[in-house]
Design an enzyme around this catalytic site. Structure first.
Site, PDB file in Angstrom:
ATOM      1  N   ASP A  64      41.320  12.304  20.702  1.00  0.00           N
ATOM      2  CA  ASP A  64      40.733  12.867  21.921  1.00  0.00           C
ATOM      3  C   ASP A  64      40.214  14.257  21.561  1.00  0.00           C
ATOM      4  O   ASP A  64      40.984  15.101  21.074  1.00  0.00           O
ATOM      5  CB  ASP A  64      41.794  12.959  23.033  1.00  0.00           C
ATOM      6  CG  ASP A  64      41.166  13.287  24.376  1.00  0.00           C
ATOM      7  OD1 ASP A  64      40.248  14.138  24.421  1.00  0.00           O
ATOM      8  OD2 ASP A  64      41.581  12.696  25.379  1.00  0.00           O
ATOM      9  N   TYR A 159      27.969  18.706  34.172  1.00  0.00           N
ATOM     10  CA  TYR A 159      27.472  18.120  32.913  1.00  0.00           C
ATOM     11  C   TYR A 159      26.308  18.955  32.388  1.00  0.00           C
ATOM     12  O   TYR A 159      26.256  19.320  31.208  1.00  0.00           O
ATOM     13  CB  TYR A 159      27.043  16.678  33.187  1.00  0.00           C
ATOM     14  CG  TYR A 159      26.389  15.954  32.036  1.00  0.00           C
ATOM     15  CD1 TYR A 159      27.153  15.338  31.046  1.00  0.00           C
ATOM     16  CD2 TYR A 159      24.997  15.850  31.941  1.00  0.00           C
ATOM     17  CE1 TYR A 159      26.545  14.650  29.999  1.00  0.00           C
ATOM     18  CE2 TYR A 159      24.391  15.168  30.902  1.00  0.00           C
ATOM     19  CZ  TYR A 159      25.166  14.565  29.935  1.00  0.00           C
ATOM     20  OH  TYR A 159      24.565  13.888  28.904  1.00  0.00           O
ATOM     21  N   LYS A 163      26.263  21.192  28.929  1.00  0.00           N
ATOM     22  CA  LYS A 163      25.290  20.911  27.869  1.00  0.00           C
ATOM     23  C   LYS A 163      24.466  22.165  27.548  1.00  0.00           C
ATOM     24  O   LYS A 163      24.068  22.369  26.397  1.00  0.00           O
ATOM     25  CB  LYS A 163      24.378  19.753  28.295  1.00  0.00           C
ATOM     26  CG  LYS A 163      25.094  18.409  28.396  1.00  0.00           C
ATOM     27  CD  LYS A 163      25.577  17.950  27.033  1.00  0.00           C
ATOM     28  CE  LYS A 163      26.068  16.511  27.048  1.00  0.00           C
ATOM     29  NZ  LYS A 163      26.549  16.066  25.724  1.00  0.00           N
TER      30      LYS A 163
HETATM   31  N1  NAD Z   1      22.490   8.189  27.434  1.00  0.00           N
HETATM   32  C1  NAD Z   1      21.704   9.175  27.789  1.00  0.00           C
HETATM   33  O1  NAD Z   1      20.730   8.984  28.514  1.00  0.00           O
HETATM   34  C2  NAD Z   1      21.982  10.569  27.286  1.00  0.00           C
HETATM   35  C3  NAD Z   1      21.053  11.574  27.582  1.00  0.00           C
HETATM   36  C4  NAD Z   1      21.279  12.847  27.133  1.00  0.00           C
HETATM   37  C5  NAD Z   1      22.407  13.134  26.396  1.00  0.00           C
HETATM   38  N2  NAD Z   1      23.313  12.140  26.125  1.00  0.00           N
HETATM   39  C6  NAD Z   1      24.496  12.518  25.329  1.00  0.00           C
HETATM   40  O2  NAD Z   1      24.618  11.669  24.212  1.00  0.00           O
HETATM   41  C7  NAD Z   1      25.996  11.627  23.796  1.00  0.00           C
HETATM   42  C8  NAD Z   1      26.404  10.179  23.614  1.00  0.00           C
HETATM   43  O3  NAD Z   1      26.442   9.557  24.901  1.00  0.00           O
HETATM   44  P1  NAD Z   1      26.046   8.027  25.152  1.00  0.00           P
HETATM   45  O4  NAD Z   1      24.947   8.037  26.116  1.00  0.00           O
HETATM   46  O5  NAD Z   1      25.904   7.326  23.851  1.00  0.00           O
HETATM   47  O6  NAD Z   1      27.332   7.549  25.985  1.00  0.00           O
HETATM   48  P2  NAD Z   1      28.531   6.577  25.627  1.00  0.00           P
HETATM   49  O7  NAD Z   1      29.385   6.588  26.830  1.00  0.00           O
HETATM   50  O8  NAD Z   1      27.985   5.278  25.129  1.00  0.00           O
HETATM   51  O9  NAD Z   1      29.272   7.326  24.406  1.00  0.00           O
HETATM   52  C9  NAD Z   1      30.084   8.439  24.581  1.00  0.00           C
HETATM   53  C10 NAD Z   1      31.272   8.302  23.651  1.00  0.00           C
HETATM   54  O10 NAD Z   1      32.085   9.486  23.779  1.00  0.00           O
HETATM   55  C11 NAD Z   1      33.437   9.072  23.755  1.00  0.00           C
HETATM   56  N3  NAD Z   1      34.285  10.054  24.402  1.00  0.00           N
HETATM   57  C12 NAD Z   1      34.244  10.484  25.692  1.00  0.00           C
HETATM   58  N4  NAD Z   1      35.237  11.360  25.926  1.00  0.00           N
HETATM   59  C13 NAD Z   1      35.913  11.508  24.759  1.00  0.00           C
HETATM   60  C14 NAD Z   1      37.050  12.265  24.376  1.00  0.00           C
HETATM   61  N5  NAD Z   1      37.702  13.035  25.276  1.00  0.00           N
HETATM   62  N6  NAD Z   1      37.474  12.191  23.096  1.00  0.00           N
HETATM   63  C15 NAD Z   1      36.841  11.381  22.201  1.00  0.00           C
HETATM   64  N7  NAD Z   1      35.780  10.623  22.516  1.00  0.00           N
HETATM   65  C16 NAD Z   1      35.315  10.682  23.783  1.00  0.00           C
HETATM   66  C17 NAD Z   1      33.434   7.756  24.534  1.00  0.00           C
HETATM   67  O11 NAD Z   1      34.623   7.008  24.313  1.00  0.00           O
HETATM   68  C18 NAD Z   1      32.167   7.099  24.016  1.00  0.00           C
HETATM   69  O12 NAD Z   1      32.431   6.305  22.871  1.00  0.00           O
HETATM   70  C19 NAD Z   1      26.788  12.353  24.886  1.00  0.00           C
HETATM   71  O13 NAD Z   1      27.050  13.661  24.474  1.00  0.00           O
HETATM   72  C20 NAD Z   1      25.821  12.373  26.058  1.00  0.00           C
HETATM   73  O14 NAD Z   1      26.082  13.447  26.920  1.00  0.00           O
HETATM   74  C21 NAD Z   1      23.128  10.879  26.549  1.00  0.00           C
END
Ligand code: NAD
Length: 269
Positions: A64, A159, A163
């Site tokens: 975590d 959020y 960021k």
């Molecule tokens: N999907 C989008 O449109 C988007 C847009 C902008 C930024 N992001 C960023 O991209 C990154 C990846 O997100 P995603 O969209 O692939 O989402 P996702 O939910 O598929 O992946 C996020 C991962 O983070 C892990 N996670 C969350 N809390 C955690 C913790 N406390 N300890 C360890 N692991 C933890 C989750 O288990 C998951 O595997 C994130 O930082 C997100 O904010 C995503």
């Protein structure tokens, strides 16, 4: 393009899903060994699948990001097992799960957990790997932020703020690590179909009266077409392509930068 990442070791925090997992695969495709770290119990299985599909060395570690001692143990174990830790990617993230427009739809008590995972987790990661990166006098750190950092998101203010702070920390870390030839950059994805992105729609959906609710594809699809000049979703692979480029020697004069992979949603001079 040969990105010269063979024999390097990449650690992807938040690597069990979505963008992080795609970044892990892109490093493995480039011949790097890959450690996926995540709080999800699925992380070991994802690492096993990655090893099978790419024939590279991988490992999955449950951790975590909020637990600093756990992150330190992760960093030490990667270096003792793999001999090095060259490229650290922070891709863990979460939304509040609530529709934050206007911001008072949320409560101040919704903020700390979001700041902890999206910001403090990245700080924990940087601290945990700093002794190894500075001793090696090489390496890269990549923070996955969001376009929300640059626009004041009206769907999830904590959020968005977390960021934005992550971009500021990227600058601090880039300056401090520069003397050790460690480069630090951030990518801001636009809209990528992942569980996290679906969560934004879900929060909106659940806050609407039943007759105005729309499907994810309809609601988010229309938003993408409206806000991104290229009019299309970004894919996890789009983000991963930028991630491996930034880790590679091809980017050896790029540090402290924010790269938007967002179909043109946010433009700067
Ligand atoms: N999907 C989008 O449109 C988007 C847009 C902008 C930024 N992001 C960023 O991209 C990154 C990846 O997100 P995603 O969209 O692939 O989402 P996702 O939910 O598929 O992946 C996020 C991962 O983070 C892990 N996670 C969350 N809390 C955690 C913790 N406390 N300890 C360890 N692991 C933890 C989750 O288990 C998951 O595997 C994130 O930082 C997100 O904010 C995503």
């Amino acid at each position: 393009m040969n990105l010269q990442l063979t024999d390097s070791v990449a650690v992807i925090v938040g690597g069990a899903s979505g963008i992080g997992l795609a970044i892990g695969k892109a490093f493995a495709d480039e011949g790097a060994a890959v450690v996926l770290a995540d709080r999800s119990a699925a992380v070991a299985e994802r690492a096993g699948e990655l090893a099978q599909s790419t024939r590279t060395r991988t490992a999955g570690r449950m951790v975590d990001v909020v637990d600093y001692e756990g992150m330190r143990r992760l960093a030490d174990s990667v270096v003792s097992e793999f001999g090095r830790a060259d490229h650290i990617v922070y891709a863990a993230g979460m939304g509040s799960g609530k529709f934050g427009f206007p911001f008072w739809n949320l409560s101040p008590s919704d903020w700390p957990r979001i700041l902890e995972v999206n910001l403090v987790g990245a700080v924990n990661t940087a601290h945990a790997f700093a002794p190894h990166l500075t001793a090696a006098r090489r390496g890269t750190v990549l923070m996955i932020s969001s376009v929300a950092a640059q626009i004041g998101s009206q769907t999830d203010p904590p959020y968005s703020a977390a960021k934005a702070a992550l971009l500021n920390f990227t600058h601090c870390a880039a300056k401090d690590f520069a003397a050790y030839d460690v480069r630090v950059n951030a990518i801001c994805p636009g809209m990528v179909q992942t569980p996290l992105n679906r969560g934004v729609w879900q929060a909106w959906h659940d806050s609407q009266p039943p007759d105005t609710r729309r499907s994810y594809e309809d609601w988010a699809g229309e938003k993408v077409r409206k806000i991104a000049p290229l009019g299309r979703w970004q894919t996890p692979e789009d983000i991963a392509a930028m991630a491996v480029f930034l880790a590679s020697p091809r980017a050896n004069n790029i540090t402290g930068q924010t790269l938007n992979v967002d179909g043109g949603q946010v433009m700067h001079c």
